[in-house]
Design a protein around this motif. Structure first.
Motif, PDB file in Angstrom:
ATOM      1  N   LEU A  81      -1.883 -10.381  -6.718  1.00 28.36           N
ATOM      2  CA  LEU A  81      -2.330 -10.851  -6.549  1.00 28.36           C
ATOM      3  C   LEU A  81      -3.123 -12.169  -7.092  1.00 28.36           C
ATOM      4  N   HIS A  82      -2.106 -12.471  -8.504  1.00 30.92           N
ATOM      5  CA  HIS A  82      -2.007 -14.139  -8.128  1.00 30.92           C
ATOM      6  C   HIS A  82      -1.482 -15.180  -6.996  1.00 30.92           C
ATOM      7  N   HIS A  83      -0.833 -14.189  -5.969  1.00 23.93           N
ATOM      8  CA  HIS A  83      -0.453 -15.890  -5.014  1.00 23.93           C
ATOM      9  C   HIS A  83      -1.242 -15.390  -4.414  1.00 23.93           C
ATOM     10  N   ARG A  84      -1.863 -14.375  -3.936  1.00 25.87           N
ATOM     11  CA  ARG A  84      -2.698 -13.981  -3.068  1.00 25.87           C
ATOM     12  C   ARG A  84      -4.358 -15.049  -3.372  1.00 25.87           C
ATOM     13  N   THR A  85      -4.543 -14.970  -4.611  1.00 22.41           N
ATOM     14  CA  THR A  85      -5.886 -15.654  -5.706  1.00 22.41           C
ATOM     15  C   THR A  85      -5.457 -16.735  -5.097  1.00 22.41           C
ATOM     16  N   VAL A  86      -4.708 -17.846  -5.686  1.00 23.99           N
ATOM     17  CA  VAL A  86      -4.093 -19.155  -5.743  1.00 23.99           C
ATOM     18  C   VAL A  86      -4.140 -19.787  -4.611  1.00 23.99           C
ATOM     19  N   SER A  87      -3.867 -18.291  -3.587  1.00 27.20           N
ATOM     20  CA  SER A  87      -3.657 -19.393  -2.178  1.00 27.20           C
ATOM     21  C   SER A  87      -4.510 -19.412  -1.894  1.00 27.20           C
ATOM     22  N   GLN A  88      -5.383 -18.665  -1.817  1.00 29.80           N
ATOM     23  CA  GLN A  88      -6.862 -18.446  -1.115  1.00 29.80           C
ATOM     24  C   GLN A  88      -7.460 -19.572  -1.616  1.00 29.80           C
ATOM     25  N   SER A  89      -7.455 -20.034  -2.966  1.00 30.55           N
ATOM     26  CA  SER A  89      -8.393 -20.983  -3.601  1.00 30.55           C
ATOM     27  C   SER A  89      -7.368 -22.073  -2.636  1.00 30.55           C
ATOM     28  N   LEU A  90      -7.295 -22.274  -2.996  1.00 28.54           N
ATOM     29  CA  LEU A  90      -5.879 -23.569  -2.362  1.00 28.54           C
ATOM     30  C   LEU A  90      -6.602 -24.162  -1.058  1.00 28.54           C
ATOM     31  N   HIS A  91      -6.997 -22.922   0.061  1.00 30.33           N
ATOM     32  CA  HIS A  91      -7.011 -23.182   1.310  1.00 30.33           C
ATOM     33  C   HIS A  91      -8.697 -23.257   1.302  1.00 30.33           C
ATOM     34  N   ARG A  92      -9.194 -22.812   0.792  1.00 31.31           N
ATOM     35  CA  ARG A  92     -10.885 -23.263   0.626  1.00 31.31           C
ATOM     36  C   ARG A  92     -10.969 -24.684   0.294  1.00 31.31           C
ATOM     37  N   VAL A  93     -10.613 -25.035  -1.085  1.00 29.50           N
ATOM     38  CA  VAL A  93     -10.368 -26.644  -1.642  1.00 29.50           C
ATOM     39  C   VAL A  93      -9.860 -27.579  -0.275  1.00 29.50           C
ATOM     40  N   ARG A  94      -9.339 -27.036   0.370  1.00 35.97           N
ATOM     41  CA  ARG A  94      -8.460 -27.514   1.466  1.00 35.97           C
ATOM     42  C   ARG A  94      -9.721 -27.789   2.780  1.00 35.97           C
ATOM     43  N   VAL A  95     -10.164 -26.607   2.659  1.00 36.65           N
ATOM     44  CA  VAL A  95     -11.374 -26.173   3.974  1.00 36.65           C
ATOM     45  C   VAL A  95     -12.750 -27.105   3.649  1.00 36.65           C
ATOM     46  N   THR A  96     -13.236 -27.401   2.678  1.00 37.74           N
ATOM     47  CA  THR A  96     -13.922 -27.782   1.721  1.00 37.74           C
ATOM     48  C   THR A  96     -13.869 -29.736   1.848  1.00 37.74           C
ATOM     49  N   VAL A  97     -12.507 -29.804   1.556  1.00 34.49           N
ATOM     50  CA  VAL A  97     -12.461 -31.717   1.753  1.00 34.49           C
ATOM     51  C   VAL A  97     -11.884 -31.979   3.382  1.00 34.49           C
ATOM     52  N   SER A  98     -11.897 -31.534   3.998  1.00 41.21           N
ATOM     53  CA  SER A  98     -11.794 -31.216   5.278  1.00 41.21           C
ATOM     54  C   SER A  98     -12.998 -31.512   5.786  1.00 41.21           C
ATOM     55  N   GLN A  99     -14.639 -31.144   5.561  1.00 42.11           N
ATOM     56  CA  GLN A  99     -15.620 -30.599   5.981  1.00 42.11           C
ATOM     57  C   GLN A  99     -16.305 -32.003   5.503  1.00 42.11           C
ATOM     58  N   SER A 100     -15.775 -32.051   4.534  1.00 37.68           N
ATOM     59  CA  SER A 100     -16.490 -33.303   3.798  1.00 37.68           C
ATOM     60  C   SER A 100     -15.956 -34.766   4.532  1.00 37.68           C
ATOM     61  N   LEU A 101     -14.963 -34.393   4.324  1.00 36.14           N
ATOM     62  CA  LEU A 101     -14.706 -36.140   5.756  1.00 36.14           C
ATOM     63  C   LEU A 101     -14.715 -36.015   6.701  1.00 36.14           C
ATOM     64  N   HIS A 102     -14.700 -34.745   7.443  1.00 35.82           N
ATOM     65  CA  HIS A 102     -15.756 -34.534   8.967  1.00 35.82           C
ATOM     66  C   HIS A 102     -16.714 -35.367   8.394  1.00 35.82           C
ATOM     67  N   ARG A 103     -17.861 -35.033   7.798  1.00 37.07           N
ATOM     68  CA  ARG A 103     -19.360 -35.516   7.524  1.00 37.07           C
ATOM     69  C   ARG A 103     -18.909 -36.386   7.729  1.00 37.07           C
ATOM     70  N   GLU A 104     -18.672 -36.879   6.665  1.00 40.35           N
ATOM     71  CA  GLU A 104     -18.456 -37.966   6.327  1.00 40.35           C
ATOM     72  C   GLU A 104     -17.830 -39.553   7.533  1.00 40.35           C
ATOM     73  N   SER A 105     -16.538 -38.999   7.567  1.00 38.60           N
ATOM     74  CA  SER A 105     -16.632 -39.767   9.488  1.00 38.60           C
ATOM     75  C   SER A 105     -17.688 -39.691  10.784  1.00 38.60           C
ATOM     76  N   GLU A 106     -18.293 -39.087  10.712  1.00 40.29           N
ATOM     77  CA  GLU A 106     -19.001 -38.709  11.450  1.00 40.29           C
ATOM     78  C   GLU A 106     -20.529 -39.934  11.484  1.00 40.29           C
ATOM     79  N   SER A 107     -20.925 -40.115   9.961  1.00 35.21           N
ATOM     80  CA  SER A 107     -22.077 -40.480   9.621  1.00 35.21           C
ATOM     81  C   SER A 107     -21.876 -41.643   9.473  1.00 35.21           C
ATOM     82  N   GLN A 108     -20.387 -42.435   9.407  1.00 31.86           N
ATOM     83  CA  GLN A 108     -20.588 -43.361   9.895  1.00 31.86           C
ATOM     84  C   GLN A 108     -20.265 -44.294  10.886  1.00 31.86           C
TER      85      GLN A 108
END
Length: 194
Positions: free
Chosen positions: A167-194
């Protein structure tokens, strides 16, 4: 407005996963089929349908599509239980299992009277379940279907499995995945606005 559809995550159903009424220990059948185990769980019949569906849906989403397409092997351990529990488990799985079922292996009740009732009951109700069910008398019978190295120690195997660690491994890896997706989406939106 369109709503984002996201897959079920361990953190979403952490309390349900903590109950340990269904486990994906990492064991595989001889053909690579993922194994889901339903260990002894005294409150299985009282589990809310939503808890059952959420956990089983989540567990079936973990293996690769190739592995899941082979079909899942279900092991139901009811050695210390009654036929009514076996029947309820089979009915619940038949009615709500979201994956491709290859085989259901049932460790039947070990008490003589309950075993006799289970034998009669499975003969009478086998067609109701519409799945391939094999009733087993012992762990050695189970080992004829699944290698010991693919089973946890509770089932006479040597596969190391700790549910809290899983359970610990599953929750940690999924939390890291969520962070990665959020950062990626943020960077994508930022690059589109420039």
């Amino acid at each position: 407005m369109q709503q984002d559809i996201r897959p079920l995550l361990a953190v979403d159903i952490i309390e349900q996963l903590h109950k340990q009424f269904a486990l994906l220990s990492g064991g595989r059948g001889r053909d690579g089929a993922p194994i889901i185990t339903f260990p002894e769980y005294s409150g299985f019949n009282e589990l809310p349908d939503e808890d059952f569906v959420n956990v089983v849906t989540y567990l079936t989403s973990i293996p690769s599509l190739d592995a899941a397409s082979i079909g899942f092997i279900i092991i139901i351990d009811r050695r210390r239980d009654k036929w009514s529990s076996v029947k309820a488990s089979l009915a619940r799985i038949a009615g709500a299992f979201p994956g491709n079922l290859q085989l259901v292996l049932v460790l039947r009740p070990s008490r003589f009277f309950q075993r006799a009732i289970a034998d009669i009951g499975i003969r009478l109700h086998r067609e109701d379940f519409k799945m391939k069910i094999v009733m087993l008398n012992s762990l050695s019978d189970l080992h004829g279907y699944v290698d010991k190295g693919q089973l946890t120690c509770e089932l006479g195997g040597s596969l190391q499995y700790c549910h809290s660690q899983w359970l610990h491994h599953r929750t940690v890896s999924q939390s890291l995945h969520r962070v990665r997706v959020t950062v990626s989406q943020s960077l994508h939106r930022e690059s589109e606005s420039q």
